[in-house]
Design a protein around this motif. Structure first.
Motif, PDB file in Angstrom:
ATOM      1  N   ARG A  99      43.022  43.418  45.407  1.00  0.00           N
ATOM      2  CA  ARG A  99      43.973  44.514  45.274  1.00  0.00           C
ATOM      3  C   ARG A  99      43.359  45.760  44.637  1.00  0.00           C
ATOM      4  O   ARG A  99      43.800  46.873  44.942  1.00  0.00           O
ATOM      5  CB  ARG A  99      45.172  44.049  44.434  1.00  0.00           C
ATOM      6  CG  ARG A  99      45.892  42.853  45.033  1.00  0.00           C
ATOM      7  CD  ARG A  99      47.092  42.438  44.198  1.00  0.00           C
ATOM      8  NE  ARG A  99      47.675  41.191  44.676  1.00  0.00           N
ATOM      9  CZ  ARG A  99      48.788  40.640  44.195  1.00  0.00           C
ATOM     10  NH1 ARG A  99      49.433  41.247  43.222  1.00  0.00           N
ATOM     11  NH2 ARG A  99      49.241  39.502  44.674  1.00  0.00           N
ATOM     12  N   VAL A 100      42.374  45.584  43.773  1.00  0.00           N
ATOM     13  CA  VAL A 100      41.795  46.723  43.063  1.00  0.00           C
ATOM     14  C   VAL A 100      40.546  47.248  43.772  1.00  0.00           C
ATOM     15  O   VAL A 100      40.402  48.458  43.971  1.00  0.00           O
ATOM     16  CB  VAL A 100      41.471  46.345  41.606  1.00  0.00           C
ATOM     17  CG1 VAL A 100      40.802  47.506  40.888  1.00  0.00           C
ATOM     18  CG2 VAL A 100      42.740  45.934  40.875  1.00  0.00           C
ATOM     19  N   LEU A 101      39.644  46.350  44.166  1.00  0.00           N
ATOM     20  CA  LEU A 101      38.406  46.778  44.816  1.00  0.00           C
ATOM     21  C   LEU A 101      38.535  46.852  46.329  1.00  0.00           C
ATOM     22  O   LEU A 101      37.620  47.335  46.995  1.00  0.00           O
ATOM     23  CB  LEU A 101      37.259  45.844  44.430  1.00  0.00           C
ATOM     24  CG  LEU A 101      36.915  45.789  42.935  1.00  0.00           C
ATOM     25  CD1 LEU A 101      35.710  44.889  42.697  1.00  0.00           C
ATOM     26  CD2 LEU A 101      36.662  47.176  42.371  1.00  0.00           C
ATOM     27  N   GLY A 102      39.629  46.337  46.895  1.00  0.00           N
ATOM     28  CA  GLY A 102      39.855  46.463  48.331  1.00  0.00           C
ATOM     29  C   GLY A 102      38.997  45.563  49.186  1.00  0.00           C
ATOM     30  O   GLY A 102      38.767  45.860  50.359  1.00  0.00           O
ATOM     31  N   ARG A 103      38.525  44.458  48.656  1.00  0.00           N
ATOM     32  CA  ARG A 103      37.710  43.514  49.423  1.00  0.00           C
ATOM     33  C   ARG A 103      37.946  42.119  48.880  1.00  0.00           C
ATOM     34  O   ARG A 103      38.533  41.933  47.801  1.00  0.00           O
ATOM     35  CB  ARG A 103      36.225  43.852  49.304  1.00  0.00           C
ATOM     36  CG  ARG A 103      35.685  43.758  47.867  1.00  0.00           C
ATOM     37  CD  ARG A 103      34.185  43.799  47.827  1.00  0.00           C
ATOM     38  NE  ARG A 103      33.669  43.795  46.449  1.00  0.00           N
ATOM     39  CZ  ARG A 103      33.474  42.698  45.733  1.00  0.00           C
ATOM     40  NH1 ARG A 103      33.770  41.506  46.223  1.00  0.00           N
ATOM     41  NH2 ARG A 103      32.990  42.778  44.495  1.00  0.00           N
ATOM     42  N   ASP A 104      37.469  41.116  49.611  1.00  0.00           N
ATOM     43  CA  ASP A 104      37.561  39.739  49.149  1.00  0.00           C
ATOM     44  C   ASP A 104      36.341  39.401  48.301  1.00  0.00           C
ATOM     45  O   ASP A 104      35.327  40.111  48.319  1.00  0.00           O
ATOM     46  CB  ASP A 104      37.671  38.785  50.335  1.00  0.00           C
ATOM     47  CG  ASP A 104      38.346  37.478  49.969  1.00  0.00           C
ATOM     48  OD1 ASP A 104      38.636  37.272  48.765  1.00  0.00           O
ATOM     49  OD2 ASP A 104      38.585  36.652  50.870  1.00  0.00           O
ATOM     50  N   ILE A 105      36.418  38.313  47.569  1.00  0.00           N
ATOM     51  CA  ILE A 105      35.282  37.899  46.757  1.00  0.00           C
ATOM     52  C   ILE A 105      34.129  37.472  47.660  1.00  0.00           C
ATOM     53  O   ILE A 105      34.334  37.016  48.787  1.00  0.00           O
ATOM     54  CB  ILE A 105      35.668  36.749  45.810  1.00  0.00           C
ATOM     55  CG1 ILE A 105      36.204  35.551  46.615  1.00  0.00           C
ATOM     56  CG2 ILE A 105      36.677  37.198  44.783  1.00  0.00           C
ATOM     57  CD1 ILE A 105      36.438  34.323  45.777  1.00  0.00           C
ATOM     58  N   TYR A 106      32.917  37.635  47.164  1.00  0.00           N
ATOM     59  CA  TYR A 106      31.753  37.253  47.950  1.00  0.00           C
ATOM     60  C   TYR A 106      31.627  35.734  48.050  1.00  0.00           C
ATOM     61  O   TYR A 106      31.394  35.187  49.122  1.00  0.00           O
ATOM     62  CB  TYR A 106      30.487  37.849  47.336  1.00  0.00           C
ATOM     63  CG  TYR A 106      30.419  39.348  47.466  1.00  0.00           C
ATOM     64  CD1 TYR A 106      30.475  39.957  48.706  1.00  0.00           C
ATOM     65  CD2 TYR A 106      30.307  40.151  46.342  1.00  0.00           C
ATOM     66  CE1 TYR A 106      30.410  41.331  48.833  1.00  0.00           C
ATOM     67  CE2 TYR A 106      30.242  41.531  46.455  1.00  0.00           C
ATOM     68  CZ  TYR A 106      30.295  42.113  47.704  1.00  0.00           C
ATOM     69  OH  TYR A 106      30.241  43.474  47.819  1.00  0.00           O
ATOM     70  N   ASP A 107      31.758  35.066  46.938  1.00  0.00           N
ATOM     71  CA  ASP A 107      31.654  33.603  46.920  1.00  0.00           C
ATOM     72  C   ASP A 107      32.207  33.107  45.588  1.00  0.00           C
ATOM     73  O   ASP A 107      32.715  33.878  44.771  1.00  0.00           O
ATOM     74  CB  ASP A 107      30.203  33.144  47.123  1.00  0.00           C
ATOM     75  CG  ASP A 107      29.238  33.808  46.158  1.00  0.00           C
ATOM     76  OD1 ASP A 107      29.703  34.322  45.119  1.00  0.00           O
ATOM     77  OD2 ASP A 107      28.023  33.809  46.429  1.00  0.00           O
ATOM     78  N   SER A 108      32.096  31.798  45.373  1.00  0.00           N
ATOM     79  CA  SER A 108      32.601  31.207  44.129  1.00  0.00           C
ATOM     80  C   SER A 108      31.831  31.688  42.911  1.00  0.00           C
ATOM     81  O   SER A 108      32.353  31.661  41.787  1.00  0.00           O
ATOM     82  CB  SER A 108      32.538  29.677  44.217  1.00  0.00           C
ATOM     83  OG  SER A 108      31.211  29.240  44.446  1.00  0.00           O
ATOM     84  N   ARG A 109      30.590  32.137  43.107  1.00  0.00           N
ATOM     85  CA  ARG A 109      29.801  32.632  41.980  1.00  0.00           C
ATOM     86  C   ARG A 109      30.424  33.907  41.401  1.00  0.00           C
ATOM     87  O   ARG A 109      30.523  34.059  40.179  1.00  0.00           O
ATOM     88  CB  ARG A 109      28.366  32.912  42.435  1.00  0.00           C
ATOM     89  CG  ARG A 109      27.458  33.489  41.354  1.00  0.00           C
ATOM     90  CD  ARG A 109      27.113  32.475  40.298  1.00  0.00           C
ATOM     91  NE  ARG A 109      26.248  33.052  39.276  1.00  0.00           N
ATOM     92  CZ  ARG A 109      25.805  32.386  38.226  1.00  0.00           C
ATOM     93  NH1 ARG A 109      26.142  31.120  38.055  1.00  0.00           N
ATOM     94  NH2 ARG A 109      25.017  32.976  37.347  1.00  0.00           N
TER      95      ARG A 109
END
Length: 246
Positions: free
Chosen positions: A112-122
């Protein structure tokens, strides 16, 4: 002393690839105070900020922050300050932070803030560590003061999902608003309370039909009622022509 953010690999995602497409209807609409400050434009910008931070399910009148809205309209706050106020509001804490673990909450805020999904679990672990060590306010400040946020949204633009649709794809990525607010652990808690969310729950428990005599009686009543209704309609039509008297 605050711990440094753990390192994580920045894998290639849509927003990290330069695009050369011509802007069209599929491109996200950018709400920015630089384009104007009239009443209608500010109303649209404020609602866009609520939809981005609270999602459609939580955009309710009683969840709004009138003091923050007034300060934004008068120029006392930037859009980034308004976003910070929404993220630190009691409503956002109660409906998103308190009911999720740090991993799920970190993923939601990055979306919601950065406008992207997380890269991975790290990366999820790295930001979860920030939540655990610096609290909610420290985590929000790290996101809003990050180079990624300032480079893409600055201080005057409402965050949006970056490059959700690509020209060579028939179907783009799903909007973050359609992702579940709760994590898998919350679903397990609900199932432990007796709730069944399996898709085949209706097939696994077939409906019990009444005994055959009851079904036959019901069918006979239905047929008799249909015949009686048909006879009444025919009698009314014949009476119109004067062939019979009712």
């Amino acid at each position: 002393m605050a711990l440094p953010l753990l390192s994580y690999p920045t894998t290639s995602q849509n927003q990290r690839v330069n695009g050369f497409e011509i802007p069209g209807d599929e491109q996200p609409w950018q709400y920015c105070t630089e384009t104007g400050r009239d009443r209608l434009e500010m109303d649209a910008l404020i609602m866009a900020a609520y939809r981005r931070i609270f999602n459609e399910q939580q955009v309710l009148d009683n969840n709004r922050e009138p003091i923050l809205e007034s300060q934004l309209r008068s120029g006392q706050l930037t859009v980034r300050d308004f976003i910070r106020g929404l993220l630190l509001s009691e409503t956002f804490r109660r409906r998103n932070y308190d009911c999720n673990n740090n991993y799920r909450f970190a993923q939601m805020c990055i979306q919601r803030v950065l406008g992207r999904d997380i890269y991975d679990s790290r990366e999820q672990l790295a930001w979860s560590t920030v939540i655990a060590t610096q609290g909610l306010a420290g985590f929000i400040d790290r996101l809003l003061n990050s180079e990624e946020y300032l480079e893409n949204f600055g201080t005057d633009t409402v965050p949006y999902q970056r490059r959700r649709s690509l020209p060579h794809r028939e179907i783009g990525q799903l909007p973050f608003e359609r992702m579940p607010r709760y994590g898998a652990d919350h679903l397990s808690q609900l199932e432990a309370l007796g709730n069944d969310f399996s898709r085949d729950r209706d097939l696994s428990t077939p409906a019990k039909l009444p005994p055959d005599p009851v079904l036959k009686i019901g069918a006979a009543i239905t047929i008799f009622g249909a015949l009686a209704l048909t006879s009444g309609i025919i009698a009314v039509v014949l009476s119109w022509f004067g062939w019979i008297k009712i």
